[in-house]
Motif scaffolding. Structure first.
Motif, mmCIF file in Angstrom:
data_model
loop_
_atom_site.group_PDB
_atom_site.id
_atom_site.type_symbol
_atom_site.label_atom_id
_atom_site.label_comp_id
_atom_site.label_asym_id
_atom_site.label_seq_id
_atom_site.Cartn_x
_atom_site.Cartn_y
_atom_site.Cartn_z
ATOM 1 N N MET A 114 55.753 44.940 49.297
ATOM 2 C CA MET A 114 55.209 43.807 48.451
ATOM 3 C C MET A 114 53.836 44.334 47.936
ATOM 4 O O MET A 114 53.032 44.972 48.569
ATOM 5 N N ASN A 115 53.741 43.868 46.770
ATOM 6 C CA ASN A 115 52.435 44.219 46.014
ATOM 7 C C ASN A 115 51.597 42.891 45.930
ATOM 8 O O ASN A 115 52.041 42.144 45.173
ATOM 9 N N TYR A 116 50.426 42.711 46.444
ATOM 10 C CA TYR A 116 49.687 41.476 46.188
ATOM 11 C C TYR A 116 48.607 41.749 45.234
ATOM 12 O O TYR A 116 47.908 42.947 45.330
ATOM 13 N N ALA A 117 48.108 40.741 44.707
ATOM 14 C CA ALA A 117 46.568 40.800 43.915
ATOM 15 C C ALA A 117 45.879 39.645 44.412
ATOM 16 O O ALA A 117 46.659 38.419 44.629
ATOM 17 N N ILE A 118 44.735 39.950 44.850
ATOM 18 C CA ILE A 118 43.534 38.775 45.052
ATOM 19 C C ILE A 118 42.830 38.656 43.844
ATOM 20 O O ILE A 118 41.947 39.594 43.467
ATOM 21 N N VAL A 119 42.778 37.691 43.178
ATOM 22 C CA VAL A 119 41.927 37.302 42.145
ATOM 23 C C VAL A 119 40.687 36.510 42.333
ATOM 24 O O VAL A 119 40.586 35.277 43.041
ATOM 25 N N LEU A 120 39.281 36.980 42.398
ATOM 26 C CA LEU A 120 38.357 36.242 42.771
ATOM 27 C C LEU A 120 37.585 35.702 41.804
ATOM 28 O O LEU A 120 37.305 35.941 40.829
ATOM 29 N N ALA A 121 37.448 34.239 42.082
ATOM 30 C CA ALA A 121 37.088 33.327 41.043
ATOM 31 C C ALA A 121 36.152 32.352 41.848
ATOM 32 O O ALA A 121 36.103 31.204 41.309
ATOM 33 N N GLY A 122 35.512 32.812 42.832
ATOM 34 C CA GLY A 122 34.444 32.033 43.284
ATOM 35 C C GLY A 122 33.069 31.994 43.084
ATOM 36 O O GLY A 122 32.210 31.250 43.564
ATOM 37 N N GLY A 123 32.777 32.947 42.304
ATOM 38 C CA GLY A 123 31.371 33.203 41.864
ATOM 39 C C GLY A 123 30.722 32.169 40.998
ATOM 40 O O GLY A 123 31.648 31.231 40.423
ATOM 41 N N GLY B 160 52.110 28.620 32.378
ATOM 42 C CA GLY B 160 53.307 29.321 32.903
ATOM 43 C C GLY B 160 53.095 30.600 33.696
ATOM 44 O O GLY B 160 53.896 31.574 33.743
ATOM 45 N N ILE B 161 51.964 30.357 34.599
ATOM 46 C CA ILE B 161 51.899 31.405 35.543
ATOM 47 C C ILE B 161 52.500 31.206 36.820
ATOM 48 O O ILE B 161 52.557 29.990 37.302
ATOM 49 N N THR B 162 53.441 32.191 37.330
ATOM 50 C CA THR B 162 54.469 31.856 38.281
ATOM 51 C C THR B 162 54.255 32.786 39.698
ATOM 52 O O THR B 162 54.644 32.464 40.608
ATOM 53 N N LYS B 163 53.311 33.751 39.588
ATOM 54 C CA LYS B 163 53.088 34.698 40.737
ATOM 55 C C LYS B 163 52.103 34.109 41.741
ATOM 56 O O LYS B 163 51.979 34.573 42.688
ATOM 57 N N VAL B 164 51.057 32.925 41.059
ATOM 58 C CA VAL B 164 50.291 32.562 42.418
ATOM 59 C C VAL B 164 50.895 31.796 43.383
ATOM 60 O O VAL B 164 51.464 30.775 42.969
ATOM 61 N N LYS B 165 50.680 32.286 44.670
ATOM 62 C CA LYS B 165 51.372 31.841 45.665
ATOM 63 C C LYS B 165 50.371 31.249 46.690
ATOM 64 O O LYS B 165 50.833 30.404 47.714
ATOM 65 N N TYR B 166 49.343 31.802 46.711
ATOM 66 C CA TYR B 166 48.119 31.618 47.884
ATOM 67 C C TYR B 166 46.876 31.009 47.153
ATOM 68 O O TYR B 166 46.548 31.726 45.984
ATOM 69 N N PHE B 167 46.081 30.402 48.035
ATOM 70 C CA PHE B 167 44.682 29.900 47.721
ATOM 71 C C PHE B 167 43.790 30.224 48.792
ATOM 72 O O PHE B 167 44.187 30.037 49.889
ATOM 73 N N ALA B 168 42.542 30.758 48.496
ATOM 74 C CA ALA B 168 41.813 31.058 49.509
ATOM 75 C C ALA B 168 40.384 30.454 49.147
ATOM 76 O O ALA B 168 40.110 30.332 48.061
ATOM 77 N N ARG B 169 39.534 30.367 50.200
ATOM 78 C CA ARG B 169 38.060 29.863 49.853
ATOM 79 C C ARG B 169 37.041 31.092 49.806
ATOM 80 O O ARG B 169 37.136 31.976 50.420
ATOM 81 N N PRO B 170 36.096 31.023 48.849
ATOM 82 C CA PRO B 170 35.200 32.018 48.750
ATOM 83 C C PRO B 170 34.186 31.928 49.840
ATOM 84 O O PRO B 170 33.924 30.888 50.564
ATOM 85 N N GLY B 171 33.682 33.222 50.087
ATOM 86 C CA GLY B 171 32.338 33.325 50.922
ATOM 87 C C GLY B 171 31.178 33.692 50.222
ATOM 88 O O GLY B 171 30.860 33.259 49.038
ATOM 89 N N LYS B 172 30.042 33.520 51.067
ATOM 90 C CA LYS B 172 28.802 33.485 50.313
ATOM 91 C C LYS B 172 28.647 35.011 49.598
ATOM 92 O O LYS B 172 27.883 34.992 48.625
ATOM 93 N N GLU B 173 29.107 36.042 49.968
ATOM 94 C CA GLU B 173 29.126 37.175 49.246
ATOM 95 C C GLU B 173 30.614 37.713 48.868
ATOM 96 O O GLU B 173 31.699 37.151 49.299
ATOM 97 N N ARG B 174 30.835 38.648 47.841
ATOM 98 C CA ARG B 174 32.102 39.081 47.465
ATOM 99 C C ARG B 174 33.030 39.574 48.580
ATOM 100 O O ARG B 174 34.054 39.327 48.756
ATOM 101 N N GLN B 175 32.305 40.545 49.388
ATOM 102 C CA GLN B 175 33.283 41.009 50.510
ATOM 103 C C GLN B 175 33.767 39.871 51.354
ATOM 104 O O GLN B 175 34.693 40.116 51.935
ATOM 105 N N GLN B 176 32.945 39.011 51.673
ATOM 106 C CA GLN B 176 33.656 37.766 52.489
ATOM 107 C C GLN B 176 34.747 37.257 51.792
ATOM 108 O O GLN B 176 35.687 36.611 52.260
ATOM 109 N N SER B 177 34.516 36.933 50.271
ATOM 110 C CA SER B 177 35.414 36.171 49.508
ATOM 111 C C SER B 177 36.925 37.267 49.715
ATOM 112 O O SER B 177 38.111 36.386 49.703
#
Length: 353
Positions: A1-10, A69-86
């Motif tokens: 399985m190939n996942y993508a994490i899109v960072l949108a918390g900045g 019509g985006i169908t691949k989004v299956k998960y949501f996560a919360r951002p951290g204070k820094e990029r690496q935490q997100s």
């Protein structure tokens, strides 16, 4: 399985917009994040997507997912204070295991190509991790196009005639007032130098642009008059008001500049002016006064001729020919009287119908 994490918390503080995060700013009517989601949606290698976004923003992101019509989004996560935490929070949310792959994507790169993403998946078969690196390249390699905002001040003293692009007059190097004009001449010459390295250059020389949004202490004639009307209910001229100037309303300036940008020739200068909006300072004061509903008196302060450097050394005749720009199909639309009314209304001065 190939996942993508899109960072949108900045918050995009470097973007200079405190009201809205940069990933939610619209580009041609579409939120920036949607472009990144569409890229992931289209790519044949990506199976599922996790978006790292603040809780308060999740509902509108979910709305866009449905709308576009985006169908691949299956998960949501919360951002951290820094990029690496997100990134870590996103990794915790997805059920990746074994030889599954995870691609970390930003939500503000709308022009990432499918080829770039595919290359990652080709390389991941050979290495444990890959990263996109773009060689820093001088913009001129790509035949960049540059538009310089110059000024009719470059012309100096020519006489009582309209300036044309091919003529330059005298500028006294020992006159402190000419520092601005010389800086514009130097800027134009720098543009010519960069043309030797492949940069496409176009130069506009606008006359005095009128319009709202300028600080009342800016110092230009029309703003001085506006400020005086608001504070003193009169206009006081510095000197006798005999100097002739060419005025240009901001919408005409914008269309003229855009015309040069789209249709002008490389390496050419263009005056942006309205020959029908020329007036002496005294005539300009009379027009502005006549546009106001209340009575506005006009006075002359002849002391300025003795002590004010701006007045003592002012060029007596500053008008420009727009024939070259008009040959590209441009025409000014706003008369000097209408320009005065529009500007006065902007600053809360009532005008006659």
């Amino acid at each position: 399985m190939n996942y993508a994490i899109v960072l949108a918390g900045g918050k995009g503080q470097r973007f200079g917009n405190e009201q809205i995060s940069k990933q939610f700013i619209e580009l041609t009517g579409v939120p920036m994040i949607v472009y990144s989601l569409k890229i992931a949606e289209k790519n044949k290698n990506i199976d599922e997507v996790c978006i790292v976004v603040a809780e308060k923003e999740e509902d509108k992101v979910r709305h866009w997912i449905r709308e576009y019509g985006i169908t691949k989004v299956k998960y949501f996560a919360r951002p951290g204070k820094e990029r690496q935490q997100s990134v870590f929070h996103g990794l915790q949310e997805i059920p990746a295991k074994g030889r599954d792959t995870v691609m970390i994507m930003t939500s503000v790169c709308p022009f990432v190509s499918q080829k770039t993403i595919d290359q990652h998946y080709e390389m991941i078969r050979l290495y444990d991790a890959t990263i996109t690196v773009v060689k820093a390249t001088d913009a001129i390699t790509f035949k960049a196009e540059f538009l310089l905002f110059s000024s009719v001040d470059v012309y100096g003293k020519i006489g009582e005639k309209r300036f044309v692009e091919s003529q330059l007059g005298f500028l006294d190097t020992m006159d402190v007032r000419n520092v601005y004009a010389y800086s514009k001449r130097a800027s134009e010459n720098l543009c010519v130098c960069y043309r030797q390295r492949g940069v496409r250059v176009k130069i506009v020389r606008p006359t005095q642009i009128m319009g709202g949004g300028v600080a009342l202490d800016d110092g230009r004639i029309h703003i001085d008059f506006i400020s005086q009307i608001l504070n003193q209910h009169r206009i006081v001229l510095k000197g006798d008001g005999s100097q002739v100037r060419s005025f240009l309303y901001m919408t005409d300036a914008i269309t003229g500049i855009l015309t040069v940008l789209t249709d002008g020739e490389d390496g050419q200068t263009y005056n942006v002016s309205n020959e029908d909006a020329e007036a002496s300072v005294w005539e300009f004061a009379r027009i502005m006064s006549s546009c106001a509903k209340e009575q506005i008196d006009i006075e002359r302060s002849m002391e300025a001729d003795k002590y004010d450097v701006e007045v003592k050394h002012a060029v007596s005749y500053v008008t420009a020919s727009s024939e070259k720009l008009r040959s590209l199909g441009w025409m000014p639309r706003i008369s000097l009287e209408d320009a005065c009314k529009n500007m006065m209304n902007y600053y809360g001065i009532e005008t006659i119908e």
